[in-house]
Structure formats: structure tokens, C-alpha cells
Design an enzyme around this catalytic site. Sequence first.
Site, short mmCIF file in Angstrom:
data_model
loop_
_atom_site.label_atom_id
_atom_site.label_comp_id
_atom_site.label_asym_id
_atom_site.label_seq_id
_atom_site.Cartn_x
_atom_site.Cartn_y
_atom_site.Cartn_z
CG ASP A 52 55.74 -0.72 14.65
OD1 ASP A 52 54.65 -1.56 15.01
OD2 ASP A 52 55.89 0.15 13.74
CE LYS A 121 53.38 -5.83 10.59
NZ LYS A 121 53.05 -4.39 10.57
CD GLU A 123 52.74 0.36 9.69
OE1 GLU A 123 52.45 1.64 9.47
OE2 GLU A 123 52.79 0.00 10.86
CD GLU A 186 46.38 -2.03 12.65
OE1 GLU A 186 47.33 -2.47 12.36
OE2 GLU A 186 46.11 -1.32 13.88
O1 KIV Z 1 53.04 -3.78 15.35
C1 KIV Z 1 52.29 -4.77 15.39
O2 KIV Z 1 52.00 -5.44 16.25
C2 KIV Z 1 51.45 -4.88 14.18
C3 KIV Z 1 50.26 -5.75 14.40
C4 KIV Z 1 49.37 -5.51 15.35
C5 KIV Z 1 49.73 -6.16 13.20
O3 KIV Z 1 51.66 -4.33 13.09
#
Ligand code: KIV
Length: 269
Positions: A52, A121, A123, A186
Site C-alpha cells: 500500500d 499481508k 498489519e 518494520e
Molecule cells: O506497503 C509496503 O510497501 C510495505 C512494505 C514496505 C513492507 O508494507
Amino acid sequence: MSATPPVPRPMTVPDFREAKVRGDKLAVVTAYDYTSARLAEEAGVDCLLVGDSLGMVIQGHPTALPVTLGQIAYHTKCVVRGAQRALVVADMPFLSYQVSPAQAVRNAGRLVKKAGAHAVKLEGGQRMAEAVRAVVNAGIPVMGHIGLTPQSVHLLGGFKVQRDTEQLLADARAVEQAGAFSLVVESVPAEVGARITQAVAIPTIGIGAGPSCDGQVLVFHDLLGLFTDFKPKFVKRYADLGSQVRSALLEYCREVREGKFPGPEQSFR
Ligand code: KIV
């Protein structure tokens, strides 16, 4: 004889775990379109993350918060067309999974079923473990993301290094126990990145989490020097393509204005 080596077998979710067991580091990069996916593929990256972060580097927003599920789906489709070996992971955008585990399953399903992602993915640590478990139970592999979680930027008070080691370890374990196959970590001190990596059996993918993580991820535009609005400390620029693109465009403008482009080679007879 072809100079190009044969395309190796596509990366799978079990390959991620095995890489950690073998001690092979995983190279992950973000991608948002077909051309960048092809280039990253040719370089042999293991995983393409449709992050994102496109909200910042593609759309020009100050945060990733405005990015929608439809936009991630669109960019995922573009990346999937350019991917051959790499695992394609689609980032679930803000408010596409936080409302309930059922919402997480529905939207993760859309990214896999309609956009062609291999995994998603999302968070959050302990507080998102239920959502991770629900998505995994639906048969969709999940990459977790702890530490600085940019979708909570306002709650965290900015893009800050996260230092609560005990909470970070609890988050990592919760995401692993919920069934995630890997974990982005991160912006944590390198020593904490190392402790998290030791504490879990799934591979950690660091971004500003030090060299001990099982893999690393960077944003495509950051590592190539294409995005220059700001540079987080964890970014290493492997090229200065921004300057090269600017000079090429300057020359193009000059040649057009001077009547030098197109020349005979670019003209039909
Ligand atoms: O959105 C993204 O690009 C990310 C990565 C930098 C881990 O979450």
C-alpha cells in the site's frame, strides 16, 4: 544456446519456511506494475509485494491510508502478469480487514480470487491475530507485519522507530501462532530485529530491522532512487534512476524542440 537460464520453479509458501531453516536470505521488493515486476523477476527476487506504499510513491499521498482494496486489486493484477517465479503478496489496505475477521476473509479472498495474489499481508500483532487466523483458516497464506505499522501512523504519532521489545515479541509470537507464514518487521532497533527473528520459526522480512532478519524488503522506488520526496534511514539507494530519467527527458524535450527527434531511424519510408 540461450543466454537466459531456465525459469526456476515458482516460489511457494513452504519455500519461505525452508529458506529460514537453510539460512537462505529472502529478497523481497515492492512492485505495482507489469514492467517493474518483470525487472524484479529478471533480477531473481523471491517475492513481489504489492504494497500500500503505492499510496505514496504512485499516488502522491502523504500516507498509505487513502489506498483502496480496488486499487490494490488493480495493481496486483498488473504485477501477476509480470511474475513468473516470485510469490506475489497483496497488501490489505487500511480498513479492509480491521473491522472484523469476516471482513478480512472476504477481502483477502477478493485479492486472491479476482486479482491473482498468492498471499496477502496485513498489519498488526496481537490485536490482529484473530483476523490472521480467520484468513489462514480460509486457505489464504498471510504475511504479518509488526513494528512500525504505517496504517496506524496517527495512533503511533508518526513514522517512528518502535522500541517496546516485550510487546514486539508478543506480537511476533501471536502472528506466528495465528498461522502467518512470514512476518514483516518494520523500523525496530537491529538488536530487537535479531531477537524477534530468533523467537519465531517463520521468516522475518526486515525493513529497518537490522541485518539479522531472514530477509529484507524495500520499496522499488526507494531502492532505485526514483522517489526522492524523503528518504527513511533504512533505505539504501542502489541506483540514482531519478537523475537518469530526468536527464533523458530533458534531452528528449530538447531534441523535440530542435526538430532532431524523430530522426530517419524512427521515421517510416
Ligand atoms: O506497503 C509496503 O510497501 C510495505 C512494505 C514496505 C513492507 O508494507
